[in-house]
Design an enzyme around this catalytic site. Structure first.
Site, PDB file in Angstrom:
ATOM      1  N   ARG A  96       0.841  -1.209   0.000  1.00  0.00           N
ATOM      2  CA  ARG A  96       0.000   0.000   0.000  1.00  0.00           C
ATOM      3  C   ARG A  96       0.869   1.249   0.000  1.00  0.00           C
ATOM      4  NH1 ARG A  96      -3.172  -3.682  -0.568  1.00  0.00           N
ATOM      5  NH2 ARG A  96      -2.626  -3.136  -2.681  1.00  0.00           N
ATOM      6  N   GLU A 131       2.122   1.575  -3.387  1.00  0.00           N
ATOM      7  CA  GLU A 131       1.008   2.007  -4.228  1.00  0.00           C
ATOM      8  C   GLU A 131       0.744   3.512  -4.079  1.00  0.00           C
ATOM      9  OE1 GLU A 131      -3.032  -0.285  -5.206  1.00  0.00           O
ATOM     10  OE2 GLU A 131      -2.918   0.417  -3.135  1.00  0.00           O
ATOM     11  N   SER A 156      15.215  15.000   0.980  1.00  0.00           N
ATOM     12  CA  SER A 156      16.210  14.071   1.495  1.00  0.00           C
ATOM     13  C   SER A 156      15.558  12.939   2.280  1.00  0.00           C
ATOM     14  CB  SER A 156      17.191  14.813   2.405  1.00  0.00           C
ATOM     15  OG  SER A 156      18.120  13.913   2.958  1.00  0.00           O
TER      16      SER A 156
END
Length: 160
Positions: free
Chosen positions: A100, A103, A126
């Protein structure tokens, strides 16, 4: 309370320190939050040490050794090197929660990039000068929400 544990068969690329730390964590029945409070670190940073993704300071090693009843010299030998970051997760990830997160980057990565570029200019956020935290939020209907904060120093690209 449920505690995060480690199945080394599912994580063959983790360093030896991971098995040592997770075994002691399970024996002591401690959460990452409890361990983090003891060593004075953020709970995500603490978990990253357990997964071999963050460097432990000599003070971290001393405190972990004491709290988890792990031989100091063993832990020092296992944690004193530099982490080999990024090897612990295959890509794309198969574990649903980690997928997830992957995703989210797939779906919103370019949107984040566009908004960050508009706000900060040409550069990157960063992951070294970086902090993160996880919080639990409950709404008016009693639904639990995960709140993940990512805070990274903005690094403008150099013109040369």
């Amino acid at each position: 309370m449920s505690l995060a544990t480690l199945d080394t068969t599912q994580h063959p690329n983790l360093p030896a320190s991971s098995a040592t730390l997770f075994s002691a964590k399970a024996t002591k029945a401690l959460s990452f939050e409890q361990i983090a409070q003891h060593i004075g670190r953020n709970e995500v940073a603490t978990a990253a040490i357990f997964y071999g993704q963050a460097k432990a300071s000599p003070e971290d090693i001393e405190k972990l050794s004491s709290l988890l009843d792990i031989d100091h010299e063993t832990l020092k030998a296992q944690l004193s090197g530099f982490p080999d970051r990024g090897r612990s997760v295959e890509m794309p990830p198969k574990e649903p929660l980690i997928y997830r997160l992957y995703e989210i980057v797939q779906n919103y990565g370019y949107a984040y990039k566009a908004v960050l570029n508009e706000k900060f200019g040409d550069g990157i956020m960063s992951a070294i000068s970086f902090s993160t935290k996880v919080e639990k939020e409950t709404d008016e209907q009693g639904n639990n929400w995960a709140v993940i904060t990512l805070r990274g120093k903005w690094l403008p690209f150099s013109r040369f």
